[in-house]
Design a protein around this motif. Structure first.
Motif, PDB file in Angstrom:
ATOM      1  N   SER A  10     101.205 114.458  37.352  1.00  9.89           N
ATOM      2  CA  SER A  10     100.971 115.032  38.680  1.00  9.89           C
ATOM      3  C   SER A  10     101.811 114.272  39.696  1.00  9.89           C
ATOM      4  CB  SER A  10      99.486 114.971  39.051  1.00  9.89           C
ATOM      5  OG  SER A  10      99.064 113.635  39.155  1.00  9.89           O
ATOM      6  N   GLY A  11     102.196 114.966  40.721  1.00 10.76           N
ATOM      7  CA  GLY A  11     103.016 114.366  41.761  1.00 10.76           C
ATOM      8  C   GLY A  11     102.794 115.076  43.075  1.00 10.76           C
ATOM      9  N   PRO A  12     103.485 114.642  44.103  1.00 16.25           N
ATOM     10  CA  PRO A  12     103.275 115.233  45.425  1.00 16.25           C
ATOM     11  C   PRO A  12     103.796 116.670  45.527  1.00 16.25           C
ATOM     12  CG  PRO A  12     105.055 113.621  45.501  1.00 16.25           C
ATOM     13  CD  PRO A  12     104.440 113.542  44.125  1.00 16.25           C
ATOM     14  N   GLU A  13     104.776 117.024  44.706  1.00 19.21           N
ATOM     15  CA  GLU A  13     105.355 118.363  44.720  1.00 19.21           C
ATOM     16  C   GLU A  13     105.103 119.045  43.371  1.00 19.21           C
ATOM     17  OE1 GLU A  13     106.922 119.757  47.371  1.00 19.21           O
ATOM     18  OE2 GLU A  13     106.406 117.936  48.480  1.00 19.21           O
ATOM     19  N   PRO A  14     104.930 120.366  43.390  1.00 19.36           N
ATOM     20  CA  PRO A  14     104.799 121.079  42.112  1.00 19.36           C
ATOM     21  C   PRO A  14     106.090 120.932  41.306  1.00 19.36           C
ATOM     22  CG  PRO A  14     104.224 122.499  43.967  1.00 19.36           C
ATOM     23  CD  PRO A  14     104.819 121.251  44.540  1.00 19.36           C
ATOM     24  N   PRO A  15     105.983 120.966  39.988  1.00 20.80           N
ATOM     25  CA  PRO A  15     107.193 120.858  39.163  1.00 20.80           C
ATOM     26  C   PRO A  15     108.040 122.122  39.281  1.00 20.80           C
ATOM     27  CG  PRO A  15     105.319 121.397  37.795  1.00 20.80           C
ATOM     28  CD  PRO A  15     104.779 121.143  39.181  1.00 20.80           C
ATOM     29  N   ARG A  16     109.320 122.003  39.034  1.00 18.91           N
ATOM     30  CA  ARG A  16     110.245 123.144  38.991  1.00 18.91           C
ATOM     31  C   ARG A  16     110.451 123.536  37.543  1.00 18.91           C
ATOM     32  NH1 ARG A  16     110.689 126.159  43.122  1.00 18.91           N
ATOM     33  NH2 ARG A  16     110.431 124.875  44.937  1.00 18.91           N
ATOM     34  N   CYS A  17     110.391 124.810  37.287  1.00 18.12           N
ATOM     35  CA  CYS A  17     110.642 125.312  35.936  1.00 18.12           C
ATOM     36  C   CYS A  17     112.134 125.180  35.640  1.00 18.12           C
ATOM     37  CB  CYS A  17     110.204 126.768  35.820  1.00 18.12           C
ATOM     38  SG  CYS A  17     110.583 127.483  34.206  1.00 18.12           S
ATOM     39  N   PRO A  18     112.489 124.517  34.547  1.00 11.25           N
ATOM     40  CA  PRO A  18     113.911 124.382  34.221  1.00 11.25           C
ATOM     41  C   PRO A  18     114.544 125.684  33.737  1.00 11.25           C
ATOM     42  CG  PRO A  18     112.573 123.417  32.497  1.00 11.25           C
ATOM     43  CD  PRO A  18     111.633 123.821  33.597  1.00 11.25           C
ATOM     44  N   ARG A  19     113.716 126.662  33.382  1.00 12.73           N
ATOM     45  CA  ARG A  19     114.250 127.933  32.884  1.00 12.73           C
ATOM     46  C   ARG A  19     114.607 128.891  34.018  1.00 12.73           C
ATOM     47  NH1 ARG A  19     109.083 128.623  29.316  1.00 12.73           N
ATOM     48  NH2 ARG A  19     108.371 127.376  31.074  1.00 12.73           N
ATOM     49  N   CYS A  20     113.727 129.000  35.018  1.00 18.63           N
ATOM     50  CA  CYS A  20     113.953 129.980  36.088  1.00 18.63           C
ATOM     51  C   CYS A  20     114.098 129.337  37.470  1.00 18.63           C
ATOM     52  CB  CYS A  20     112.829 131.001  36.110  1.00 18.63           C
ATOM     53  SG  CYS A  20     111.228 130.336  36.673  1.00 18.63           S
ATOM     54  N   ARG A  21     113.847 128.036  37.551  1.00 23.80           N
ATOM     55  CA  ARG A  21     113.956 127.260  38.797  1.00 23.80           C
ATOM     56  C   ARG A  21     112.874 127.590  39.829  1.00 23.80           C
ATOM     57  NH1 ARG A  21     116.075 123.160  36.931  1.00 23.80           N
ATOM     58  NH2 ARG A  21     118.210 123.271  36.264  1.00 23.80           N
TER      59      ARG A  21
END
Length: 111
Positions: A10-21
């Motif tokens: 977990s972090g302050p920002e949601p993760p970015r999908c490496p497939r669709c960004r």
């Protein structure tokens, strides 16, 4: 269950999908491994993002995606249901295999 230890990050920002960004729902570190050409076991951990767009058709991901759309965050009252859905997803999630051609192309672009 596979018994693999999958770490939720977990972090302050949601993760970015490496497939669709697009914005992902969950980031997990998943163990992986293979035997290299020399017969030596290679082990590590790779990151996998649960993405509402890319994973919607995955049988064990879809219920977890729906759970996030309904609940948004994990509250103590909902934690048991969340953990069951998370465990089911974790059993099928894996680190994508190395795409050697893509890797070589990326190295070529850097040089």
């Amino acid at each position: 269950m596979t018994g693999r230890r999958i770490e939720i990050v977990s972090g302050p920002e949601p993760p970015r999908c490496p497939r669709c960004r697009r914005e992902g729902l969950l980031l997990a570190r998943v163990p992986y491994g293979w035997t290299n050409a020399g017969g030596v076991a290679v082990r590590g951990r790779g990151e996998v993002v649960l993405c509402a767009a890319c994973d919607a058709d995955a049988a064990r991901a879809a219920p977890l995606i729906t759970w996030f759309h309904v609940h948004a965050t994990v509250e103590p009252a909902d934690s048991e249901e969340f953990l069951q859905l998370l465990a089911a997803w974790a059993d099928e999630v894996s680190v994508p295999p190395l795409d050697r051609k893509r890797w070589e192309d990326e190295i070529e672009q850097l040089t």
